[in-house]
Design a protein around this motif. Structure first.
Motif, mmCIF file in Angstrom:
data_model
loop_
_atom_site.group_PDB
_atom_site.id
_atom_site.type_symbol
_atom_site.label_atom_id
_atom_site.label_comp_id
_atom_site.label_asym_id
_atom_site.label_seq_id
_atom_site.Cartn_x
_atom_site.Cartn_y
_atom_site.Cartn_z
ATOM 1 N N GLY A 88 5.730 -30.046 -59.440
ATOM 2 C CA GLY A 88 6.078 -30.581 -58.136
ATOM 3 C C GLY A 88 6.466 -29.506 -57.124
ATOM 4 N N PHE A 89 6.937 -29.955 -55.968
ATOM 5 C CA PHE A 89 7.291 -29.076 -54.847
ATOM 6 C C PHE A 89 8.766 -29.254 -54.510
ATOM 7 C CE2 PHE A 89 8.093 -28.709 -50.265
ATOM 8 C CZ PHE A 89 7.738 -27.390 -50.054
ATOM 9 N N GLN A 105 15.161 -26.450 -43.145
ATOM 10 C CA GLN A 105 14.691 -26.867 -44.464
ATOM 11 C C GLN A 105 14.137 -28.285 -44.421
ATOM 12 O OE1 GLN A 105 17.680 -27.609 -47.444
ATOM 13 N NE2 GLN A 105 16.282 -27.206 -49.148
ATOM 14 N N ASN A 106 14.850 -29.159 -43.738
ATOM 15 C CA ASN A 106 14.417 -30.554 -43.669
ATOM 16 C C ASN A 106 13.049 -30.689 -43.014
ATOM 17 O OD1 ASN A 106 14.877 -33.441 -43.957
ATOM 18 N ND2 ASN A 106 15.077 -33.462 -41.730
ATOM 19 N N LEU A 107 12.864 -29.978 -41.896
ATOM 20 C CA LEU A 107 11.569 -30.023 -41.204
ATOM 21 C C LEU A 107 10.458 -29.437 -42.066
ATOM 22 C CD1 LEU A 107 12.133 -29.042 -37.444
ATOM 23 C CD2 LEU A 107 11.007 -31.087 -38.326
ATOM 24 N N LEU A 108 10.707 -28.264 -42.620
ATOM 25 C CA LEU A 108 9.696 -27.570 -43.403
ATOM 26 C C LEU A 108 9.309 -28.384 -44.630
ATOM 27 C CD1 LEU A 108 8.144 -24.880 -43.358
ATOM 28 C CD2 LEU A 108 9.944 -23.908 -44.788
ATOM 29 N N HIS A 109 10.297 -28.883 -45.346
ATOM 30 C CA HIS A 109 10.048 -29.669 -46.555
ATOM 31 C C HIS A 109 9.231 -30.921 -46.227
ATOM 32 C CE1 HIS A 109 11.249 -30.848 -50.730
ATOM 33 N NE2 HIS A 109 10.885 -32.036 -50.256
ATOM 34 N N THR A 110 9.640 -31.607 -45.171
ATOM 35 C CA THR A 110 8.967 -32.847 -44.780
ATOM 36 C C THR A 110 7.506 -32.605 -44.412
ATOM 37 O OG1 THR A 110 11.048 -33.777 -43.971
ATOM 38 C CG2 THR A 110 9.020 -34.795 -43.174
ATOM 39 N N GLU A 111 7.259 -31.572 -43.625
ATOM 40 C CA GLU A 111 5.888 -31.278 -43.187
ATOM 41 C C GLU A 111 4.990 -30.891 -44.363
ATOM 42 O OE1 GLU A 111 4.505 -31.750 -40.271
ATOM 43 O OE2 GLU A 111 6.400 -32.495 -39.452
ATOM 44 N N ILE A 112 5.514 -30.079 -45.274
ATOM 45 C CA ILE A 112 4.702 -29.655 -46.422
ATOM 46 C C ILE A 112 4.427 -30.836 -47.352
ATOM 47 C CG2 ILE A 112 4.604 -28.154 -48.458
ATOM 48 C CD1 ILE A 112 6.345 -26.138 -46.858
ATOM 49 N N MET A 113 5.461 -31.612 -47.666
ATOM 50 C CA MET A 113 5.284 -32.730 -48.587
ATOM 51 C C MET A 113 4.340 -33.786 -48.025
ATOM 52 S SD MET A 113 6.220 -32.747 -51.666
ATOM 53 C CE MET A 113 5.594 -34.422 -51.804
ATOM 54 N N SER A 114 4.368 -33.988 -46.717
ATOM 55 C CA SER A 114 3.476 -34.992 -46.125
ATOM 56 C C SER A 114 2.013 -34.637 -46.353
ATOM 57 C CB SER A 114 3.754 -35.129 -44.620
ATOM 58 O OG SER A 114 3.325 -33.977 -43.910
ATOM 59 N N GLY A 170 1.241 -27.142 -43.877
ATOM 60 C CA GLY A 170 2.604 -27.649 -43.890
ATOM 61 C C GLY A 170 3.620 -26.608 -43.473
ATOM 62 N N HIS A 171 3.460 -25.378 -43.982
ATOM 63 C CA HIS A 171 4.357 -24.289 -43.580
ATOM 64 C C HIS A 171 4.249 -24.027 -42.077
ATOM 65 C CE1 HIS A 171 4.717 -23.353 -47.901
ATOM 66 N NE2 HIS A 171 5.753 -22.590 -47.578
#
Length: 266
Positions: A88-89, A105-114, A170-171
């Motif tokens: 997983g990520f 972190q919240n923005l980066l994580h959300t964009e990559i996971m989407s 995502g990054h």
């Protein structure tokens, strides 16, 4: 000008995690280089620095000191994970991270996971840990763990270009949103013209120029080359000189006629 520091983990004598025909240092370098290219080519007012752009080894201290010295606005340390399990990520911030780091972190994580969800990647959530890259950086800093090298299902995904592209996109999107970067204006696409189609406003002149031998009457919409210009100018010159010659002959004949008339009067 916003400054982004991208840290491709490991490198050189330190391969990072190695399994299933993959080495962490190679995967993260590919992603890091592409993130730099995409950010700088698609967004205005951003400069991306890399801890490493080739397969070299750097101490952790060197990485954070260079990022701090550069005055980077954000830092992203890109890694792949290991340790088995379901894969997983996940992302990390420092345990005592600033509000800005947590928001990043919240923005980066959300964009990559989407972008990873369509590939069935497990979301291992946002975490905090006492990691050097996040702790010693003076700017908002996040470390991303991009799938597990030693989990067969994740390794298969990391060998797919679509998954690598999803990580890159995502990054880029997370960084761009956090820094409020503005996309470069897209230039309008010019409709390509049919070179054989004559524009109505030029029909009369085109017909006369063809009849007068200056052009051959083909490809009215094509750009004119220097060679074609030379031919047209040469034809114009010859016609102009012929006109002068013809007029000279007429003037000479007229002068003789006038002389004859004057002689008759005498």
């Amino acid at each position: 000008m916003k400054k982004v520091w991208i840290d491709a983990g490991h490198g050189g004598k330190d391969p990072g995690a190695s399994a299933n025909g993959l080495q962490e240092k190679n995967v993260v370098l590919e992603v890091s280089l592409a993130v730099k290219r995409q950010l700088e080519s698609e967004y205005e007012g951003v400069q991306v620095f890399l801890s490493r752009s080739t397969d070299v080894f750097l101490e952790l201290k060197d990485r954070t000191e260079k990022a701090n010295a550069a005055g980077a606005d954000v830092l992203v340390s890109i890694h792949c994970n290991a340790g088995g399990g379901s894969g997983g990520f996940e992302t990390y911030r420092y345990t005592s991270a600033s509000v800005a780091s947590a928001a990043f972190q919240n923005l980066l994580h959300t964009e990559i996971m989407s972008r990873l969800k369509p590939f069935g990647v497990i979301d291992r959530n946002q975490k905090a840990a006492n990691l050097h890259m996040c702790r010693e950086s003076k700017m908002p800093a996040v470390l991303t763990e991009n799938l597990f090298i030693d989990v067969a299902s994740d390794a298969v995904k990391l060998k797919r270009q679509e998954v690598i592209n999803a990580l890159i996109d995502g990054h880029v999107a997370g960084i761009a949103k956090h820094l409020e970067l503005v996309r470069m204006e897209e230039k309008p696409v010019t409709q390509e013209r049919d070179i054989n189609q004559l524009s109505p406003w030029a029909a009369k002149d085109w017909k006369e120029a063809t009849e007068n031998g200056y052009i051959d009457g083909s490809r009215p919409g094509a750009p004119v080359t220097r060679e074609e210009n030379a031919v047209i100018m040469n034809r114009l010159h010859k016609n102009f000189m012929q006109l002068i010659a013809n007029n000279s002959e007429r003037l000479a004949a007229l002068e003789k006629r006038l002389q004859f008339i004057e002689a008759k009067k005498i």
